[in-house]
Design an enzyme around this catalytic site. Structure first.
Site, PDB file in Angstrom:
ATOM      1  N   LYS A  14       0.837  -1.203   0.000  1.00 26.53           N
ATOM      2  CA  LYS A  14       0.000   0.000   0.000  1.00 26.53           C
ATOM      3  C   LYS A  14       0.876   1.260   0.000  1.00 26.53           C
ATOM      4  O   LYS A  14       0.599   2.225  -0.708  1.00 26.53           O
ATOM      5  CB  LYS A  14      -0.915   0.009   1.240  1.00 26.53           C
ATOM      6  CG  LYS A  14      -2.100  -0.940   1.125  1.00 26.53           C
ATOM      7  CD  LYS A  14      -2.871  -0.986   2.437  1.00 26.53           C
ATOM      8  CE  LYS A  14      -4.101  -1.880   2.305  1.00 26.53           C
ATOM      9  NZ  LYS A  14      -5.107  -1.345   1.373  1.00 26.53           N
ATOM     10  N   GLU A  35       1.714  -2.017  13.466  1.00 24.19           N
ATOM     11  CA  GLU A  35       1.993  -0.672  13.985  1.00 24.19           C
ATOM     12  C   GLU A  35       2.787   0.093  12.935  1.00 24.19           C
ATOM     13  O   GLU A  35       3.866  -0.356  12.524  1.00 24.19           O
ATOM     14  CB  GLU A  35       2.794  -0.730  15.285  1.00 24.19           C
ATOM     15  CG  GLU A  35       2.980   0.667  15.871  1.00 24.19           C
ATOM     16  CD  GLU A  35       3.981   0.743  17.009  1.00 24.19           C
ATOM     17  OE1 GLU A  35       3.548   0.923  18.149  1.00 24.19           O
ATOM     18  OE2 GLU A  35       5.197   0.629  16.739  1.00 24.19           O
ATOM     19  N   SER A  89      12.480 -10.797  21.622  1.00 23.65           N
ATOM     20  CA  SER A  89      11.979  -9.474  22.005  1.00 23.65           C
ATOM     21  C   SER A  89      10.489  -9.556  22.381  1.00 23.65           C
ATOM     22  O   SER A  89      10.025  -8.870  23.294  1.00 23.65           O
ATOM     23  CB  SER A  89      12.268  -8.519  20.854  1.00 23.65           C
ATOM     24  OG  SER A  89      11.402  -7.463  20.833  1.00 23.65           O
TER      25      SER A  89
HETATM   26  P1  0O2 Z   1      11.122  -1.422  19.064  1.00 26.16           P
HETATM   27  O1  0O2 Z   1      12.403  -2.164  19.232  1.00 26.16           O
HETATM   28  O2  0O2 Z   1      11.269  -0.200  18.213  1.00 26.16           O
HETATM   29  O3  0O2 Z   1       9.980  -2.280  18.646  1.00 26.16           O
HETATM   30  P2  0O2 Z   1       4.183  -0.577  24.028  1.00 26.16           P
HETATM   31  O4  0O2 Z   1       5.361  -0.639  24.986  1.00 26.16           O
HETATM   32  O5  0O2 Z   1       4.617  -0.543  22.592  1.00 26.16           O
HETATM   33  O6  0O2 Z   1       3.132  -1.599  24.257  1.00 26.16           O
HETATM   34  P3  0O2 Z   1       3.830   2.165  24.264  1.00 26.16           P
HETATM   35  O7  0O2 Z   1       5.197   2.434  24.809  1.00 26.16           O
HETATM   36  O8  0O2 Z   1       2.713   2.981  24.810  1.00 26.16           O
HETATM   37  O9  0O2 Z   1       3.407   0.690  24.400  1.00 26.16           O
HETATM   38  O10 0O2 Z   1       3.844   2.299  22.699  1.00 26.16           O
HETATM   39  P4  0O2 Z   1       4.307   3.528  21.866  1.00 26.16           P
HETATM   40  O11 0O2 Z   1       4.419   4.738  22.697  1.00 26.16           O
HETATM   41  O12 0O2 Z   1       3.382   3.545  20.689  1.00 26.16           O
HETATM   42  O13 0O2 Z   1       5.794   3.120  21.451  1.00 26.16           O
HETATM   43  C1  0O2 Z   1       6.059   1.967  20.733  1.00 26.16           C
HETATM   44  C2  0O2 Z   1       7.303   2.125  19.872  1.00 26.16           C
HETATM   45  O14 0O2 Z   1       7.558   3.505  19.559  1.00 26.16           O
HETATM   46  C3  0O2 Z   1       8.590   1.650  20.527  1.00 26.16           C
HETATM   47  O15 0O2 Z   1       8.692   0.270  20.310  1.00 26.16           O
HETATM   48  C4  0O2 Z   1       9.648   2.453  19.760  1.00 26.16           C
HETATM   49  O16 0O2 Z   1       9.842   1.916  18.465  1.00 26.16           O
HETATM   50  C5  0O2 Z   1       8.956   3.785  19.600  1.00 26.16           C
HETATM   51  N1  0O2 Z   1       9.194   4.665  20.751  1.00 26.16           N
HETATM   52  C6  0O2 Z   1       8.289   5.049  21.673  1.00 26.16           C
HETATM   53  N2  0O2 Z   1       8.837   5.867  22.568  1.00 26.16           N
HETATM   54  C7  0O2 Z   1      10.128   6.017  22.213  1.00 26.16           C
HETATM   55  C8  0O2 Z   1      11.216   6.774  22.760  1.00 26.16           C
HETATM   56  O17 0O2 Z   1      11.101   7.466  23.768  1.00 26.16           O
HETATM   57  N3  0O2 Z   1      12.417   6.683  22.113  1.00 26.16           N
HETATM   58  C9  0O2 Z   1      12.589   5.924  20.997  1.00 26.16           C
HETATM   59  N4  0O2 Z   1      13.807   5.903  20.438  1.00 26.16           N
HETATM   60  N5  0O2 Z   1      11.582   5.180  20.466  1.00 26.16           N
HETATM   61  C10 0O2 Z   1      10.368   5.241  21.058  1.00 26.16           C
HETATM   62  P5  0O2 Z   1       9.515  -0.648  21.274  1.00 26.16           P
HETATM   63  O18 0O2 Z   1       8.774  -1.930  21.417  1.00 26.16           O
HETATM   64  O19 0O2 Z   1       9.872   0.066  22.541  1.00 26.16           O
HETATM   65  O20 0O2 Z   1      10.843  -0.884  20.523  1.00 26.16           O
END
Ligand code: 0O2
Length: 218
Positions: free
Chosen positions: A38, A157, A67
């Site tokens: 898409k 996502e 992970s």
């Molecule tokens: P990865 O390795 O990228 O997959 P969740 O913990 O996902 O259930 P949350 O934290 O409310 O719930 O979700 P959110 O805020 O949508 O964030 C999910 C993803 O956004 C993260 O995935 C990161 O990829 C990115 N992200 C969110 N906050 C930050 C931040 O402060 N710094 C950075 N660098 N990335 C962020 P994962 O699973 O943490 O990691």
């Protein structure tokens, strides 16, 4: 001879469990391909219509089993596949890096308004940055995948961000990882200030771009 009880691991059961996990993750891989197509179509059509590419790059990944298990343990989610399917919405993840903030919202709207896409949640960290300075637009969308057994709806996502936001997030991620989450206050402050600089750069580049080209999609 002793027979294996219901909770005992046998080579057959381990093989069966591994196959179940592979099949489970494969659905997310299919979801990524649907979203990837898409986004490619939107990019190619945009290029054809406006002679302008709003997307710098796209990356995608299915969360690794390690992970995924870390997250399940951290969040106290049941370890069965049904509980994981219900509670973890970022097993399939796509990151769309755009040239300008206006492209971020444009791509988000073009994708989420498609008839076969259901939007499960949206987090706008551009309008409301996280306290550490993180900015991006996140959407969890459900996309149908047509299997031989019928359609399944797969959550993906999608993170939309600019190059400057991406640069900041990848550095912050490295620092966070290096200090195992316990980042010294001085670096935390510098990161916040760098996030402001990145936002200012995005605004300035957008202004310059408009001045030179006008809005390519208008
Ligand atoms: P990865 O390795 O990228 O997959 P969740 O913990 O996902 O259930 P949350 O934290 O409310 O719930 O979700 P959110 O805020 O949508 O964030 C999910 C993803 O956004 C993260 O995935 C990161 O990829 C990115 N992200 C969110 N906050 C930050 C931040 O402060 N710094 C950075 N660098 N990335 C962020 P994962 O699973 O943490 O990691």
């Amino acid at each position: 001879m002793a027979t294996a009880g219901p909770g005992h691991l046998t080579p057959d059961r381990i093989r069966e469990a591994r196959k179940d996990v592979q099949r489970f993750l494969l659905h997310y891989e299919f979801g990524l391909r649907e979203i990837g197509t898409k986004i490619e179509i939107l990019r190619d059509e945009f290029l054809e219509l406006h002679d302008y590419n709003p997307i710098e790059h796209v990356t995608s990944r299915v969360k690794s089993p390690e992970s995924l298990l870390d997250k399940v343990a951290r969040k106290g989610i049941g370890r069965d596949l049904d509980s994981i399917r219900e509670a973890v919405t970022d097993i399939a993840g796509v990151r769309v890096t755009c040239s300008f903030t206006s492209d971020v919202y444009r791509l988000f709207n073009l994708l989420t308004q498609q008839d076969d896409i259901a939007v499960r949640s949206v987090k706008d960290y551009i309008a409301n940055p996280k306290p550490n300075g993180y900015t991006s637009l996140h959407a969890v969308v459900e996309v149908p995948v047509f299997l031989s057994s019928g359609p399944v709806s797969v959550p993906v996502e999608v993170q939309f961000r600019t190059i400057a936001m991406d640069f900041w997030a990848s550095l912050e991620h490295k620092i966070h990882y290096k200090y195992a989450g316990d980042v010294p206050e001085r670096l935390t402050e510098e990161l916040r200030s760098a996030a402001d600089t990145a936002a200012a750069l995005d605004s300035q580049m957008a202004r310059l771009h408009r001045e030179i080209h006008g809005d390519p999609a208008s």
